[in-house]
Structure formats: structure tokens, C-alpha cells
Design an enzyme around this catalytic site. Structure first.
Site, PDB file in Angstrom:
ATOM      1  N   THR A 208      24.938  40.946  41.275  1.00 12.21           N
ATOM      2  CA  THR A 208      25.343  41.107  42.662  1.00 12.21           C
ATOM      3  C   THR A 208      24.809  39.940  43.466  1.00 12.21           C
ATOM      4  O   THR A 208      23.747  39.428  43.138  1.00 12.21           O
ATOM      5  CB  THR A 208      24.679  42.397  43.189  1.00 12.21           C
ATOM      6  OG1 THR A 208      25.219  43.479  42.441  1.00 12.21           O
ATOM      7  CG2 THR A 208      24.861  42.615  44.653  1.00 12.21           C
ATOM      8  N   ARG A 236      33.017  54.835  39.976  1.00 11.12           N
ATOM      9  CA  ARG A 236      31.557  54.637  39.941  1.00 11.12           C
ATOM     10  C   ARG A 236      31.135  53.710  41.092  1.00 11.12           C
ATOM     11  O   ARG A 236      31.742  52.681  41.350  1.00 11.12           O
ATOM     12  CB  ARG A 236      31.160  54.007  38.604  1.00 11.12           C
ATOM     13  CG  ARG A 236      29.650  53.743  38.445  1.00 11.12           C
ATOM     14  CD  ARG A 236      29.271  52.327  38.833  1.00 11.12           C
ATOM     15  NE  ARG A 236      27.865  52.032  38.544  1.00 11.12           N
ATOM     16  CZ  ARG A 236      27.251  50.913  38.912  1.00 11.12           C
ATOM     17  NH1 ARG A 236      27.901  49.985  39.591  1.00 11.12           N
ATOM     18  NH2 ARG A 236      25.981  50.710  38.630  1.00 11.12           N
ATOM     19  N   VAL A 237      30.087  54.118  41.787  1.00 11.81           N
ATOM     20  CA  VAL A 237      29.524  53.303  42.868  1.00 11.81           C
ATOM     21  C   VAL A 237      28.077  53.008  42.507  1.00 11.81           C
ATOM     22  O   VAL A 237      27.348  53.902  42.071  1.00 11.81           O
ATOM     23  CB  VAL A 237      29.617  54.068  44.208  1.00 11.81           C
ATOM     24  CG1 VAL A 237      28.818  53.368  45.289  1.00 11.81           C
ATOM     25  CG2 VAL A 237      31.079  54.208  44.637  1.00 11.81           C
ATOM     26  N   GLY A 238      27.683  51.778  42.657  1.00  9.25           N
ATOM     27  CA  GLY A 238      26.307  51.396  42.334  1.00  9.25           C
ATOM     28  C   GLY A 238      25.412  51.437  43.557  1.00  9.25           C
ATOM     29  O   GLY A 238      25.698  52.095  44.561  1.00  9.25           O
ATOM     30  N   ASP A 239      24.325  50.708  43.461  1.00 14.73           N
ATOM     31  CA  ASP A 239      23.349  50.656  44.555  1.00 14.73           C
ATOM     32  C   ASP A 239      23.790  49.745  45.698  1.00 14.73           C
ATOM     33  O   ASP A 239      23.382  49.924  46.843  1.00 14.73           O
ATOM     34  CB  ASP A 239      21.999  50.142  44.030  1.00 14.73           C
ATOM     35  CG  ASP A 239      22.139  48.764  43.381  1.00 14.73           C
ATOM     36  OD1 ASP A 239      23.146  48.531  42.670  1.00 14.73           O
ATOM     37  OD2 ASP A 239      21.259  47.910  43.583  1.00 14.73           O
ATOM     38  N   THR A 259      19.459  43.705  42.549  1.00  9.97           N
ATOM     39  CA  THR A 259      20.535  43.462  41.606  1.00  9.97           C
ATOM     40  C   THR A 259      20.136  44.092  40.280  1.00  9.97           C
ATOM     41  O   THR A 259      18.969  44.383  40.050  1.00  9.97           O
ATOM     42  CB  THR A 259      20.789  41.942  41.465  1.00  9.97           C
ATOM     43  OG1 THR A 259      21.879  41.728  40.576  1.00  9.97           O
ATOM     44  CG2 THR A 259      19.576  41.190  40.965  1.00  9.97           C
ATOM     45  N   GLY A 260      21.116  44.319  39.436  1.00  9.23           N
ATOM     46  CA  GLY A 260      20.817  44.969  38.168  1.00  9.23           C
ATOM     47  C   GLY A 260      21.461  46.341  38.117  1.00  9.23           C
ATOM     48  O   GLY A 260      22.336  46.652  38.929  1.00  9.23           O
ATOM     49  N   GLY A 262      22.453  49.563  38.940  1.00  5.96           N
ATOM     50  CA  GLY A 262      22.332  50.228  40.238  1.00  5.96           C
ATOM     51  C   GLY A 262      21.800  51.641  40.163  1.00  5.96           C
ATOM     52  O   GLY A 262      21.110  52.103  41.082  1.00  5.96           O
TER      53      GLY A 262
HETATM   54  N1  ASP Z   1      23.643  46.424  41.187  1.00  4.65           N
HETATM   55  C1  ASP Z   1      25.017  46.265  40.766  1.00  4.65           C
HETATM   56  C2  ASP Z   1      25.589  47.608  40.445  1.00  4.65           C
HETATM   57  O1  ASP Z   1      24.915  48.425  39.866  1.00  4.65           O
HETATM   58  C3  ASP Z   1      25.189  45.366  39.626  1.00  4.65           C
HETATM   59  C4  ASP Z   1      24.305  44.155  39.564  1.00  4.65           C
HETATM   60  O2  ASP Z   1      23.717  43.736  40.494  1.00  4.65           O
HETATM   61  O3  ASP Z   1      24.148  43.577  38.516  1.00  4.65           O
HETATM   62  O4  ASP Z   1      26.740  47.829  40.712  1.00  4.65           O
END
Ligand code: ASP
Length: 348
Positions: A208, A236-239, A259-260, A262
């Protein structure tokens, strides 16, 4: 009685006057008397460098941090070579590109869109949700309808390259929320040490852009935008679009973004946690480290196979990051930092 009424009225008036300029009357104690680094802009990952340059165009002219972060993250959103943000983002398992984004300013105003399709600049839609509606978050069809009503044009965000990657994935259709764990030793090119999806070309399957900035007036804002996990379940919704998880800004204290994976960030309301820890006096890096440590404590085994990174800046312009696995980095641009990439320290 008369005196008490007078006193209450005077107190209310002075509190209102203090907050008129948007800066809280309760400045964080550690900021007093110290020279803040401003303006400054920070972004996640190497592609944050191009984004920082666009943000700097606003900041160097004395522009508002809010305008800077929006302009900044629009760069990776429009980049056809970036498959994890905006246009040409990897689609979900049904082949649909769905975007998540949020934005937050120095007054605590915020706006967000989730599972938005067909619009490259999800961040600008999020900003309009903040500015033009009484709401904070719009999702799916409602977010798209709103965007169209604001003059955005419907686009096809799925590029041939992203479609190819999706079709490759479809052969096995293995849904595992795996993510790339990066090799920290890259300079301009990111090499991945973990590519279970065997994605062609650019192998990131998530990442992200989270951007936080302080403008010349000392005000903070942040923006966060992504196409989320590649080949996720539809819906699906992330963070990233969740205020407090993927992004949080408190003009008294600082700002944080993530990031990562979520799901892990949502579990600990990560960015809000980082900001609250900075309020208690933690440095940005220590605050990010504590947030990462909480993810590990919740499930050490699970955490070993995941990547999450936090990035934070405090009101003084001090910054830091921390991640689960080696490889997360961020870009910093200020009058003293020439858009350098800094590796976040890692738990593992
Ligand atoms: N945080 C984002 C999500 O989970 C993905 C990412 O940042 O790598 O959608």
C-alpha cells in the site's frame, strides 16, 4: 450564580478561540520549545519516492499537508507499473479490481472508500466523501455512485499485465493470503525472496502507499490507498481504508500508517495504537515496534509468515518505522532528507 455563568461563558469562548486555527489547545508537551522539522513528507515503500516528489511540490510552496498527501498518492494510483495500488492493481479472485483508500486532516476530518471499482483515484473520492458528505466511509456500489455523481468517469482498471497474473493464479485458484517478504538489500529494484504465486514481472502481491506529511504551518495529514491483497475474496476490505487501522492523524501528536497484511493491522487498530503510544512519549520507531510486537503476541506462529510494517512521524518531524520481516522501507523528503529510503527494523 452570575459569576459562575460568566466564568463558564468566558472559558467556552477561550476554548473556541484556541481551536479556531485547527491546532488543539492541548499541544503535546514534548513539542514545546523544540524546533520541528517541517515541511516533511514520508511514504511507504520505494514507490513512495515518486509520490513524495509530487507531495513536495505542494509543501515547498507552503501548501496544506492535506493537498500534498492527496497529490502524492495519486502518483502510484495512476502508475500502470504498480500492481498494488490504483489503476492496474491486481484484481480479486473474480477478476475485479477493487480499491481501498482513506485520508485524514489536521482537524480530525476523514473520508474513506472501500471496495471501490472503476475509479483510478480512490483517494480523491475518499477526500470528497470527507468534504461533501456527512459520512466518513462509502463502500462498493455506493462509493462508485457517489464518485460518478462527483464527475469521475468509469474506467477499466484491469490492465493486460494484471489480467495475465490473475489468469495464472486462476490455474490453481489457491486462496492463501500470502504476501511477498522482501529482500531488504535492494536499492532501486525490489527483489522478493518469497513469490509463492509465481507472479510474472513485478511480483508484489500487496503493498500500500501510506503517506504522512507535516506542512510549513506545522499541520499534519495522511493518505493511504491500495488495491489490497491480490486475488482476495470479492468484497474483502483490508486495513487501508479504515481510519485508525491503516491511517491515523492527530495534530497534537503525530501520524501513522501501515502496510502489509491488513487483517493483522485491523486486529490491533494499528495506526491509532502507534499515535497513542507517541502521545505517551514513545519515539515513532518505538511506537511502531510496540504495535508490531502486539501482532506477534497475538499469534507468534502466524506472524512468522506475514509482513506488516508501520511508519510514523511525530509533531516534531521525527520519524521511524518497524516491521515484522526484513524488507519494509520508507522514503523521506524534507529540506534535510533528500527523498532517502530508510529500512525499517524488523522483529524477525
Ligand atoms: N494493507 C493492505 C491490505 O491488507 C495491503 C498491503 O499494504 O500490502 O489490503
Amino acid at each position: 450564580m452570575q459569576d459562575r455563568r460568566h466564568f463558564l461563558k468566558a472559558a467556552a469562548l477561550s476554548a473556541a478561540a484556541l481551536s479556531l486555527d485547527g491546532v488543539s489547545s492541548h499541544a503535546a508537551p514534548y513539542v514545546k520549545g523544540s524546533k520541528a522539522i517541517k515541511p516533511i513528507v514520508l511514504s511507504t515503500w520505494d514507490f513512495g519516492r515518486a509520490a513524495n516528489l509530487a507531495a513536495w511540490e505542494v509543501l515547498k510552496k507552503g501548501g496544506r499537508a492535506l493537498d500534498a498527501v492527496e497529490a502524492g498518492v495519486k502518483v502510484p494510483e495512476a502508475d500502470p507499473n504498480n500492481h498494488t495500488v490504483g489503476y492496474s492493481g491486481y484484481p480479486d479472485r473474480d477478476g475485479r479490481v477493487t480499491l481501498d483508500a482513506c485520508i485524514m486532516d489536521e482537524l480530525g476530518n476523514c473520508g474513506s472508500v472501500a471496495a471501490l471499482e472503476h475509479i483510478t483515484h480512490a483517494i480523491s473520492v475518499a477526500r470528497l466523501v470527507m468534504e461533501k458528505t456527512p459520512h466518513i466511509m462509502l463502500v462498493g456500489d455506493g462509493a462508485l455512485q457517489f464518485a460518478l455523481s462527483q464527475g469521475f468517469k468509469k474506467e477499466n482498471l484491469l490492465t493486460p499485465e494484471s489480467e495475465k497474473a490473475w489468469r495464472e493464479w486462476l490455474k490453481k485458484s489457491e486462496y492463501k493470503p500470502v504476501m511477498n517478504i522482501e529482500n531488504s538489500s535492494y536499492s532501486t529494484e525490489k527483489e522478493t525472496t518469497f513469490n509463492p504465486l509465481k507472479l510474472p514481472g513485478n511480483v508484489y502481491n500487496h503493498d500500500t502507499i501510506g503517506m504522512v506529511a507535516i506542512d510549513a504551518a506545522g499541520n499534519l495529514s495522511g493518505a493511504c490507498t491500495t488495491s489490497g491483497m491480490a486475488f482476495k475474496l470479492h468484497g474483502r476490505v483490508g486495513d487501508s481504508p479504515i481510519i485508525g487501522a491503516g491511517l491515523y492523524v492527530d495534530n497534537e501528536v503525530g501520524a501513522a500508517t501501515s502496510t502489509g497484511v491488513g487483517e493483522e493491522v485491523i486486529r490491533i487498530v494499528g495506526s491509532h495504537l502507534v499515535v497513542e503510544l507517541m502521545r505517551q512519549g514513545y519515539s515513532p520507531e518505538k511506537a511502531c515496534k510496540e504495535a508490531v510486537t502486539r501482532i506477534v503476541k497475538k499469534n507468534p506462529e502466524r506472524a512468522k509468515g506475514l509482513q506488516v510494517g508501520f511508519l510514523a512521524v511525530n509533531k516534531k518531524g521525527e520519524h521511524g518505522a518497524y516491521c515484522l520481516q526484513k524488507g519494509f522501507n520508507y522514503a523521506v523528503l524534507s529540506n534535510d532528507s533528500n527523498n532517502v529510503l530508510i529500512d525499517g527494523k524488523s522483529y524477525f
